[in-house]
Design a protein around this motif. Structure first.
Motif, PDB file in Angstrom:
ATOM      1  N   LYS A  47       0.824  -1.212   0.000  1.00  0.00           N
ATOM      2  CA  LYS A  47       0.000   0.000   0.000  1.00  0.00           C
ATOM      3  C   LYS A  47       0.857   1.260   0.000  1.00  0.00           C
ATOM      4  O   LYS A  47       0.490   2.270  -0.588  1.00  0.00           O
ATOM      5  CB  LYS A  47      -0.942   0.005   1.200  1.00  0.00           C
ATOM      6  N   SER A  48       2.025   1.202   0.639  1.00  0.00           N
ATOM      7  CA  SER A  48       2.886   2.389   0.733  1.00  0.00           C
ATOM      8  C   SER A  48       3.356   2.881  -0.646  1.00  0.00           C
ATOM      9  O   SER A  48       3.714   4.043  -0.786  1.00  0.00           O
ATOM     10  CB  SER A  48       4.095   2.107   1.623  1.00  0.00           C
ATOM     11  N   GLN A  49       3.328   2.014  -1.648  1.00  0.00           N
ATOM     12  CA  GLN A  49       3.732   2.407  -2.993  1.00  0.00           C
ATOM     13  C   GLN A  49       2.712   3.305  -3.675  1.00  0.00           C
ATOM     14  O   GLN A  49       3.053   4.032  -4.600  1.00  0.00           O
ATOM     15  CB  GLN A  49       3.962   1.173  -3.876  1.00  0.00           C
ATOM     16  N   VAL A  50       1.441   3.250  -3.244  1.00  0.00           N
ATOM     17  CA  VAL A  50       0.388   3.990  -3.943  1.00  0.00           C
ATOM     18  C   VAL A  50      -0.437   4.947  -3.082  1.00  0.00           C
ATOM     19  O   VAL A  50      -1.071   5.853  -3.618  1.00  0.00           O
ATOM     20  CB  VAL A  50      -0.561   3.025  -4.698  1.00  0.00           C
ATOM     21  N   VAL A  51      -0.448   4.773  -1.764  1.00  0.00           N
ATOM     22  CA  VAL A  51      -1.229   5.664  -0.904  1.00  0.00           C
ATOM     23  C   VAL A  51      -0.653   7.077  -1.000  1.00  0.00           C
ATOM     24  O   VAL A  51       0.546   7.281  -0.906  1.00  0.00           O
ATOM     25  CB  VAL A  51      -1.240   5.165   0.562  1.00  0.00           C
ATOM     26  N   GLY A  52      -1.539   8.046  -1.234  1.00  0.00           N
ATOM     27  CA  GLY A  52      -1.124   9.435  -1.368  1.00  0.00           C
ATOM     28  C   GLY A  52      -0.803   9.837  -2.794  1.00  0.00           C
ATOM     29  O   GLY A  52      -0.657  11.019  -3.093  1.00  0.00           O
ATOM     30  N   MET A  53      -0.703   8.867  -3.688  1.00  0.00           N
ATOM     31  CA  MET A  53      -0.455   9.147  -5.093  1.00  0.00           C
ATOM     32  C   MET A  53      -1.778   9.528  -5.759  1.00  0.00           C
ATOM     33  O   MET A  53      -2.843   9.365  -5.174  1.00  0.00           O
ATOM     34  CB  MET A  53       0.151   7.920  -5.789  1.00  0.00           C
ATOM     35  N   VAL A  54      -1.702   9.996  -7.002  1.00  0.00           N
ATOM     36  CA  VAL A  54      -2.894  10.383  -7.756  1.00  0.00           C
ATOM     37  C   VAL A  54      -3.007   9.456  -8.971  1.00  0.00           C
ATOM     38  O   VAL A  54      -2.021   9.208  -9.670  1.00  0.00           O
ATOM     39  CB  VAL A  54      -2.794  11.858  -8.210  1.00  0.00           C
ATOM     40  N   SER A  55      -4.216   8.964  -9.199  1.00  0.00           N
ATOM     41  CA  SER A  55      -4.456   8.050 -10.318  1.00  0.00           C
ATOM     42  C   SER A  55      -4.374   8.784 -11.654  1.00  0.00           C
ATOM     43  O   SER A  55      -4.920   9.869 -11.810  1.00  0.00           O
ATOM     44  CB  SER A  55      -5.837   7.419 -10.164  1.00  0.00           C
ATOM     45  N   LYS A  56      -3.674   8.178 -12.627  1.00  0.00           N
ATOM     46  CA  LYS A  56      -3.599   8.746 -13.978  1.00  0.00           C
ATOM     47  C   LYS A  56      -4.669   8.147 -14.886  1.00  0.00           C
ATOM     48  O   LYS A  56      -4.909   8.656 -15.966  1.00  0.00           O
ATOM     49  CB  LYS A  56      -2.216   8.486 -14.594  1.00  0.00           C
ATOM     50  N   ARG A  57      -5.278   7.044 -14.442  1.00  0.00           N
ATOM     51  CA  ARG A  57      -6.341   6.406 -15.216  1.00  0.00           C
ATOM     52  C   ARG A  57      -7.307   5.722 -14.258  1.00  0.00           C
ATOM     53  O   ARG A  57      -7.047   5.645 -13.067  1.00  0.00           O
ATOM     54  CB  ARG A  57      -5.771   5.415 -16.229  1.00  0.00           C
ATOM     55  N   THR A  58      -8.425   5.227 -14.786  1.00  0.00           N
ATOM     56  CA  THR A  58      -9.418   4.561 -13.947  1.00  0.00           C
ATOM     57  C   THR A  58      -8.842   3.246 -13.425  1.00  0.00           C
ATOM     58  O   THR A  58      -8.344   2.429 -14.203  1.00  0.00           O
ATOM     59  CB  THR A  58     -10.708   4.296 -14.750  1.00  0.00           C
ATOM     60  N   LEU A  59      -8.918   3.067 -12.117  1.00  0.00           N
ATOM     61  CA  LEU A  59      -8.459   1.827 -11.481  1.00  0.00           C
ATOM     62  C   LEU A  59      -9.691   1.054 -11.034  1.00  0.00           C
ATOM     63  O   LEU A  59     -10.544   1.583 -10.320  1.00  0.00           O
ATOM     64  CB  LEU A  59      -7.561   2.157 -10.283  1.00  0.00           C
ATOM     65  N   LEU A  60      -9.773  -0.180 -11.474  1.00  0.00           N
ATOM     66  CA  LEU A  60     -10.975  -0.986 -11.225  1.00  0.00           C
ATOM     67  C   LEU A  60     -10.815  -1.891 -10.007  1.00  0.00           C
ATOM     68  O   LEU A  60      -9.730  -2.402  -9.747  1.00  0.00           O
ATOM     69  CB  LEU A  60     -11.293  -1.826 -12.456  1.00  0.00           C
ATOM     70  N   PRO A  61     -11.923  -2.120  -9.276  1.00  0.00           N
ATOM     71  CA  PRO A  61     -11.882  -2.990  -8.096  1.00  0.00           C
ATOM     72  C   PRO A  61     -11.404  -4.395  -8.462  1.00  0.00           C
ATOM     73  O   PRO A  61     -11.779  -4.937  -9.496  1.00  0.00           O
ATOM     74  CB  PRO A  61     -13.340  -3.039  -7.637  1.00  0.00           C
ATOM     75  N   GLY A  62     -10.545  -4.950  -7.599  1.00  0.00           N
ATOM     76  CA  GLY A  62     -10.072  -6.315  -7.796  1.00  0.00           C
ATOM     77  C   GLY A  62      -8.958  -6.467  -8.823  1.00  0.00           C
ATOM     78  O   GLY A  62      -8.455  -7.565  -9.021  1.00  0.00           O
ATOM     79  N   ARG A  63      -8.569  -5.386  -9.489  1.00  0.00           N
ATOM     80  CA  ARG A  63      -7.489  -5.445 -10.487  1.00  0.00           C
ATOM     81  C   ARG A  63      -6.212  -4.866  -9.886  1.00  0.00           C
ATOM     82  O   ARG A  63      -6.267  -3.914  -9.112  1.00  0.00           O
ATOM     83  CB  ARG A  63      -7.849  -4.617 -11.729  1.00  0.00           C
ATOM     84  N   THR A  64      -5.079  -5.411 -10.271  1.00  0.00           N
ATOM     85  CA  THR A  64      -3.812  -4.881  -9.769  1.00  0.00           C
ATOM     86  C   THR A  64      -3.637  -3.432 -10.223  1.00  0.00           C
ATOM     87  O   THR A  64      -4.223  -3.005 -11.219  1.00  0.00           O
ATOM     88  CB  THR A  64      -2.613  -5.715 -10.275  1.00  0.00           C
ATOM     89  N   ILE A  65      -2.849  -2.688  -9.491  1.00  0.00           N
ATOM     90  CA  ILE A  65      -2.580  -1.281  -9.807  1.00  0.00           C
ATOM     91  C   ILE A  65      -1.182  -1.182 -10.404  1.00  0.00           C
ATOM     92  O   ILE A  65      -0.180  -1.307  -9.680  1.00  0.00           O
ATOM     93  CB  ILE A  65      -2.673  -0.399  -8.544  1.00  0.00           C
ATOM     94  N   PRO A  66      -1.079  -0.966 -11.734  1.00  0.00           N
ATOM     95  CA  PRO A  66       0.249  -0.786 -12.327  1.00  0.00           C
ATOM     96  C   PRO A  66       0.888   0.484 -11.756  1.00  0.00           C
ATOM     97  O   PRO A  66       0.223   1.513 -11.620  1.00  0.00           O
ATOM     98  CB  PRO A  66      -0.031  -0.616 -13.815  1.00  0.00           C
ATOM     99  N   LEU A  67       2.160   0.417 -11.394  1.00  0.00           N
ATOM    100  CA  LEU A  67       2.837   1.585 -10.838  1.00  0.00           C
ATOM    101  C   LEU A  67       2.876   2.741 -11.831  1.00  0.00           C
ATOM    102  O   LEU A  67       2.938   3.903 -11.443  1.00  0.00           O
ATOM    103  CB  LEU A  67       4.244   1.212 -10.380  1.00  0.00           C
ATOM    104  N   SER A  68       2.782   2.425 -13.124  1.00  0.00           N
ATOM    105  CA  SER A  68       2.786   3.471 -14.156  1.00  0.00           C
ATOM    106  C   SER A  68       1.455   4.219 -14.223  1.00  0.00           C
ATOM    107  O   SER A  68       1.347   5.225 -14.914  1.00  0.00           O
ATOM    108  CB  SER A  68       3.093   2.857 -15.527  1.00  0.00           C
ATOM    109  N   SER A  69       0.433   3.743 -13.488  1.00  0.00           N
ATOM    110  CA  SER A  69      -0.885   4.383 -13.554  1.00  0.00           C
ATOM    111  C   SER A  69      -1.129   5.357 -12.400  1.00  0.00           C
ATOM    112  O   SER A  69      -2.232   5.859 -12.244  1.00  0.00           O
ATOM    113  CB  SER A  69      -1.988   3.331 -13.605  1.00  0.00           C
ATOM    114  N   VAL A  70      -0.099   5.610 -11.587  1.00  0.00           N
ATOM    115  CA  VAL A  70      -0.203   6.599 -10.519  1.00  0.00           C
ATOM    116  C   VAL A  70       0.977   7.561 -10.611  1.00  0.00           C
ATOM    117  O   VAL A  70       2.017   7.233 -11.164  1.00  0.00           O
ATOM    118  CB  VAL A  70      -0.251   5.942  -9.113  1.00  0.00           C
ATOM    119  N   ARG A  71       0.775   8.779 -10.081  1.00  0.00           N
ATOM    120  CA  ARG A  71       1.838   9.783 -10.087  1.00  0.00           C
ATOM    121  C   ARG A  71       1.823  10.534  -8.760  1.00  0.00           C
ATOM    122  O   ARG A  71       0.845  10.479  -8.015  1.00  0.00           O
ATOM    123  CB  ARG A  71       1.643  10.770 -11.240  1.00  0.00           C
TER     124      ARG A  71
END
Length: 135
Positions: A47-71
Motif C-alpha cells: 500500500k505504501s507504494q500507492v497511498v497518497g499518489m494520484v491516479s492517472k487512469r481509472t483503477l478498477l476494483p479487484g485489479r492490480t494497480i500498475p505503478l505506471s498508472s499513478v503519479r
C-alpha cells in the motif's frame, strides 16, 4: 517464511473504482495474495507504494494497480499564487508568481511574474516555490 508464496507474493487492489485525478487513499485498497503465476509485473505490491499518489487512469476494483498508472500529486496548481526565487551567489531575489501549468516537484515550468507580467522558466521546489533559471 510460512504462509508466503515465493512465486506469487501480494498485490494491492482497489475495493472500489478510483477515477483519474483522484487521490489513492488507504481505505480504498486491500492487499490480496497473487495466485496467477503468469501475471505481468510492474504492479503495486504494498500500500505504501500507492497511498497518497494520484491516479492517472481509472483503477478498477479487484485489479492490480500498475505503478505506471499513478503519479505524485502536483506541488503547484495552474493559476495559484506562489513565490519565485532567483539566487546568484549570496544574493536572492523573490517575487510573486503564478504557474501557467500544474507541476510536480522537479518539473521545469513557465511562471508569470505577477509584478512585471514577464514569463520566466523555473524548477518547482519541494516547498512549493519556483527557483528561476538564469538566462
Amino acid at each position: 517464511m510460512p504462509g508466503v508464496r515465493a512465486e506469487g507474493g501480494y498485490a494491492v487492489v482497489p475495493t472500489q473504482i478510483i477515477y483519474p485525478g483522484e487521490e489513492v487513499a488507504d481505505h480504498l485498497l486491500e492487499l490480496v495474495e497473487v495466485t496467477n503465476p503468469n501475471i505481468a509485473g510492474g504492479y503495486a505490491q504494498s500500500k505504501s507504494q500507492v497511498v497518497g499518489m494520484v491516479s492517472k487512469r481509472t483503477l478498477l476494483p479487484g485489479r492490480t494497480i500498475p505503478l505506471s498508472s499513478v503519479r505524485e500529486p502536483f506541488a503547484v496548481k495552474r493559476g495559484s499564487s506562489l513565490r519565485l526565487t532567483f539566487t546568484l551567489g549570496t544574493m536572492t531575489i523573490s517575487a510573486a508568481g503564478s504557474p501557467l501549468t500544474d507541476a510536480s516537484v522537479g518539473d521545469v515550468i513557465k511562471v508569470r511574474n505577477l509584478d512585471s507580467g514577464a514569463i520566466v522558466s523555473g524548477t518547482v521546489m519541494a516547498d512549493g516555490t519556483v527557483q528561476v533559471m538564469a538566462k
